[in-house]
Design a protein around this motif. Structure first.
Motif, PDB file in Angstrom:
ATOM      1  N   ASN A 304       0.862  -1.182   0.000  1.00  0.00           N
ATOM      2  CA  ASN A 304       0.000   0.000   0.000  1.00  0.00           C
ATOM      3  C   ASN A 304       0.898   1.230   0.000  1.00  0.00           C
ATOM      4  N   VAL A 305       0.741   2.055  -1.005  1.00  0.00           N
ATOM      5  CA  VAL A 305       1.621   3.218  -1.147  1.00  0.00           C
ATOM      6  C   VAL A 305       0.764   4.466  -1.294  1.00  0.00           C
ATOM      7  N   SER A 306       1.403   5.607  -1.080  1.00  0.00           N
ATOM      8  CA  SER A 306       0.794   6.897  -1.333  1.00  0.00           C
ATOM      9  C   SER A 306       1.490   7.532  -2.532  1.00  0.00           C
ATOM     10  N   LEU A 307       0.701   7.961  -3.507  1.00  0.00           N
ATOM     11  CA  LEU A 307       1.253   8.620  -4.690  1.00  0.00           C
ATOM     12  C   LEU A 307       1.261  10.135  -4.559  1.00  0.00           C
ATOM     13  N   ALA A 308       0.962  10.636  -3.371  1.00  0.00           N
ATOM     14  CA  ALA A 308       0.812  12.078  -3.202  1.00  0.00           C
ATOM     15  C   ALA A 308       2.121  12.828  -3.417  1.00  0.00           C
ATOM     16  N   ARG A 309       3.233  12.305  -2.908  1.00  0.00           N
ATOM     17  CA  ARG A 309       4.527  12.982  -3.024  1.00  0.00           C
ATOM     18  C   ARG A 309       5.558  11.979  -3.545  1.00  0.00           C
ATOM     19  N   PRO A 310       5.512  11.649  -4.809  1.00  0.00           N
ATOM     20  CA  PRO A 310       6.435  10.630  -5.332  1.00  0.00           C
ATOM     21  C   PRO A 310       7.859  11.153  -5.419  1.00  0.00           C
ATOM     22  N   PHE A 325      -3.704  -2.818  -8.332  1.00  0.00           N
ATOM     23  CA  PHE A 325      -4.943  -3.433  -7.862  1.00  0.00           C
ATOM     24  C   PHE A 325      -6.015  -2.402  -7.523  1.00  0.00           C
ATOM     25  N   THR A 326      -5.617  -1.170  -7.197  1.00  0.00           N
ATOM     26  CA  THR A 326      -6.577  -0.105  -6.949  1.00  0.00           C
ATOM     27  C   THR A 326      -7.022   0.456  -8.291  1.00  0.00           C
ATOM     28  N   GLN A 327      -8.227   0.141  -8.687  1.00  0.00           N
ATOM     29  CA  GLN A 327      -8.719   0.556  -9.994  1.00  0.00           C
ATOM     30  C   GLN A 327      -9.704   1.719  -9.922  1.00  0.00           C
ATOM     31  N   ARG A 328      -9.867   2.328  -8.749  1.00  0.00           N
ATOM     32  CA  ARG A 328     -10.777   3.466  -8.674  1.00  0.00           C
ATOM     33  C   ARG A 328     -10.150   4.660  -9.398  1.00  0.00           C
ATOM     34  N   ARG A 329     -10.974   5.362 -10.116  1.00  0.00           N
ATOM     35  CA  ARG A 329     -10.492   6.545 -10.814  1.00  0.00           C
ATOM     36  C   ARG A 329     -10.271   7.685  -9.826  1.00  0.00           C
ATOM     37  N   PRO A 330      -9.249   8.494 -10.056  1.00  0.00           N
ATOM     38  CA  PRO A 330      -8.398   8.604 -11.231  1.00  0.00           C
ATOM     39  C   PRO A 330      -7.030   7.954 -11.073  1.00  0.00           C
ATOM     40  N   VAL A 331      -6.892   6.972 -10.182  1.00  0.00           N
ATOM     41  CA  VAL A 331      -5.566   6.402  -9.908  1.00  0.00           C
ATOM     42  C   VAL A 331      -4.936   5.783 -11.151  1.00  0.00           C
ATOM     43  N   ARG A 389      -4.572  19.048  -1.817  1.00  0.00           N
ATOM     44  CA  ARG A 389      -4.624  18.297  -0.563  1.00  0.00           C
ATOM     45  C   ARG A 389      -5.781  17.313  -0.570  1.00  0.00           C
ATOM     46  N   CYS A 390      -6.890  17.685  -1.191  1.00  0.00           N
ATOM     47  CA  CYS A 390      -8.032  16.784  -1.290  1.00  0.00           C
ATOM     48  C   CYS A 390      -7.682  15.567  -2.145  1.00  0.00           C
ATOM     49  N   PHE A 391      -7.030  15.792  -3.264  1.00  0.00           N
ATOM     50  CA  PHE A 391      -6.602  14.660  -4.107  1.00  0.00           C
ATOM     51  C   PHE A 391      -5.635  13.762  -3.348  1.00  0.00           C
ATOM     52  N   ASP A 392      -4.673  14.379  -2.652  1.00  0.00           N
ATOM     53  CA  ASP A 392      -3.665  13.588  -1.941  1.00  0.00           C
ATOM     54  C   ASP A 392      -4.284  12.704  -0.881  1.00  0.00           C
ATOM     55  N   SER A 393      -5.250  13.223  -0.152  1.00  0.00           N
ATOM     56  CA  SER A 393      -5.786  12.481   0.992  1.00  0.00           C
ATOM     57  C   SER A 393      -6.884  11.502   0.602  1.00  0.00           C
ATOM     58  N   THR A 394      -7.617  11.770  -0.472  1.00  0.00           N
ATOM     59  CA  THR A 394      -8.758  10.916  -0.803  1.00  0.00           C
ATOM     60  C   THR A 394      -8.509   9.975  -1.970  1.00  0.00           C
ATOM     61  N   TYR A 395      -7.772  10.421  -2.964  1.00  0.00           N
ATOM     62  CA  TYR A 395      -7.572   9.593  -4.153  1.00  0.00           C
ATOM     63  C   TYR A 395      -6.196   8.938  -4.201  1.00  0.00           C
ATOM     64  N   SER A 397      -3.888   8.395  -1.720  1.00  0.00           N
ATOM     65  CA  SER A 397      -3.361   7.640  -0.580  1.00  0.00           C
ATOM     66  C   SER A 397      -3.929   6.226  -0.590  1.00  0.00           C
ATOM     67  N   GLN A 398      -3.236   5.318   0.049  1.00  0.00           N
ATOM     68  CA  GLN A 398      -3.678   3.923   0.166  1.00  0.00           C
ATOM     69  C   GLN A 398      -3.965   3.290  -1.208  1.00  0.00           C
ATOM     70  N   VAL A 399      -2.965   3.378  -2.065  1.00  0.00           N
ATOM     71  CA  VAL A 399      -3.044   2.728  -3.384  1.00  0.00           C
ATOM     72  C   VAL A 399      -2.400   1.355  -3.260  1.00  0.00           C
ATOM     73  N   THR A 400      -3.131   0.321  -3.593  1.00  0.00           N
ATOM     74  CA  THR A 400      -2.639  -1.052  -3.472  1.00  0.00           C
ATOM     75  C   THR A 400      -2.101  -1.527  -4.813  1.00  0.00           C
ATOM     76  N   LEU A 401      -0.880  -2.008  -4.795  1.00  0.00           N
ATOM     77  CA  LEU A 401      -0.262  -2.525  -6.014  1.00  0.00           C
ATOM     78  C   LEU A 401       0.735  -3.614  -5.668  1.00  0.00           C
ATOM     79  N   GLY A 402       1.032  -4.433  -6.641  1.00  0.00           N
ATOM     80  CA  GLY A 402       2.104  -5.418  -6.527  1.00  0.00           C
ATOM     81  C   GLY A 402       3.351  -4.879  -7.195  1.00  0.00           C
TER      82      GLY A 402
END
Length: 414
Positions: A304-310, A325-331, A389-395, A397-402
């Protein structure tokens, strides 16, 4: 009288023979022509219609074309700025239609279809304000679609299609006939795979099959060897066969047989055996190995990673073999644009590139009509910096990937 009759018979035969020889000579006209040089010159000056040389019997037979595993021009080169600019300024002419045999060679037909699908996409990108990101997305989409078609048939698939994400793009770009950039190794495995492997169960079969392509493959020349390595290679090969039907009984049988063979090989080595191999029977050994497995759920590659500050450390992971694995848009859109544009860059430049791509992607999303993306969290209605900040915290964060390469721990993104 008899002698006189024989003389008359011989005389008549001689006369007849002379007449026959004269008739043959007159009918065949074996004498040379009066002026042979003139006749030869007429043959040299003879004009033969061109269609005779192309399709007639006079033309020497041409050997049939030899079709290999790839068409000329496939895979297409990774789009670079100067190449895209040149394409938009002076679009290349369409190549002649490819004349493939009527039967077989389906793999070449799929390659030809991919090349044909890319050309109009590239032309459309020339109308964009920034053609390069559009061209790279088109290149990625077309080749991903090609891989989808490849796995729709039972024949052997193109080798790059077995990879995912940036690793697939890197593989295709390396195989391009005229690559426009020199890819560098984006990932390497410095840790040993966990041992012993966990027992296949209904709960972990999804990870066994879903993350299989992210686990290490066979060691290369000069790599480690021994019973553990051979067990891992054999087991992954058998898992691949079992995952075609998602058969738990097949995977469990392969695990049991693999461990039994491992213990047999261990017994032939003078060094100490694994403690589980010293148990009394197959079932006791299996319980011991299952209890000793450090990753019984086969989830070592799941993160589980956060893409907010790559940063560059996260990009090192994202630019290796991955599976989202996280397929919710706009990830998916934001991650795809980020890796497509930034992974080909040198490692120190990737972090800044990724942050810029995220900002541009968010601005593009918020400028699209609401029927294209509904923005369930309402982030686009906010002004900066609250929108980000809204994008970072709601969309983001918590992105699941292998990932084959572990991302940095939370809070250590640079």
């Amino acid at each position: 009288m008899a002698a006189f009759g024989l003389f008359l018979l011989l005389s008549a035969a001689a006369v007849a023979s002379g007449q026959l020889q004269q008739v043959m000579q007159e009918s065949l006209d074996l004498r040379p022509p009066p002026n042979i040089k003139e006749v030869l010159q007429q043959e040299e000056d003879l004009e033969v219609p061109p269609d005779i040389l192309v399709g007639g019997a006079i033309a020497p037979p041409r050997s049939p074309p030899v079709w290999g595993s790839s068409l000329e021009g496939f895979p297409p080169a990774w789009p670079m700025d100067d190449a895209v600019t040149r394409h938009c300024r002076d679009p290349p002419t369409l190549p002649p239609p490819l004349l493939l045999p009527q039967t077989a060679f389906g793999h070449l037909r799929r390659q030809a279809a991919a090349l044909a699908a890319l050309r109009p996409r590239m032309n459309d990108c020339c109308r964009h304000h920034k053609p390069l990101p559009c061209a790279r997305r088109a290149w990625t989409d077309v080749l991903d679609g090609f891989c989808t078609d490849e796995f729709g048939v039972k024949t052997r698939q193109f080798h790059c299609c077995f990879l995912h994400g940036a690793a697939r793009r890197r593989c295709f770009s390396k195989g391009a006939p005229a690559p426009t950039w020199a890819p560098s190794a984006a990932w390497d495995l410095v840790t040993e795979p966990p041992f012993p492997p966990g027992e296949p169960t209904a709960a972990n079969l999804g990870n066994i099959c879903g993350l299989r392509m992210l686990r290490p493959g066979p060691p290369g020349p000069g790599g480690r060897s021994g019973p553990r390595v051979r067990l891992r290679v054999r087991l992954e090969r058998e898992f691949g066969r079992c995952c075609r039907n998602e058969s738990l009984s097949c995977a469990h049988s392969a695990w049991m047989k693999g461990l039994n063979r491992f213990c047999q090989e261990e017994s032939s080595i003078k060094t100490g055996q694994h403690r589980c191999c010293q148990r009394g029977g197959p079932r006791l050994r299996a319980r011991c190995f299952a209890a000793a497995a450090p990753h019984p759920e086969y989830d070592r590659e799941l993160h589980n990673v956060s893409l907010a500050r790559p940063g560059s450390a996260l990009l090192r992971s994202l630019c290796g073999p991955t599976r989202l694995f996280t397929q919710r848009r706009p990830v998916p859109e934001l991650l795809g644009a980020m890796t497509a544009a930034c992974c080909p860059l040198p490692a120190p430049e990737r972090g800044a590139c990724a942050r810029e791509q995220l900002s541009q992607g968010i601005a593009t999303l918020c400028a699209t009509p609401q029927d294209a993306w509904r923005d369930p969290q309402g982030c686009c209605s906010l002004e900066e910096p609250e929108r980000r900040r809204c994008f970072d915290s709601t969309y983001l964060s918590q992105v699941t990937l292998g990932a084959a390469v572990a991302p940095p721990p939370p809070g250590h993104e640079e």
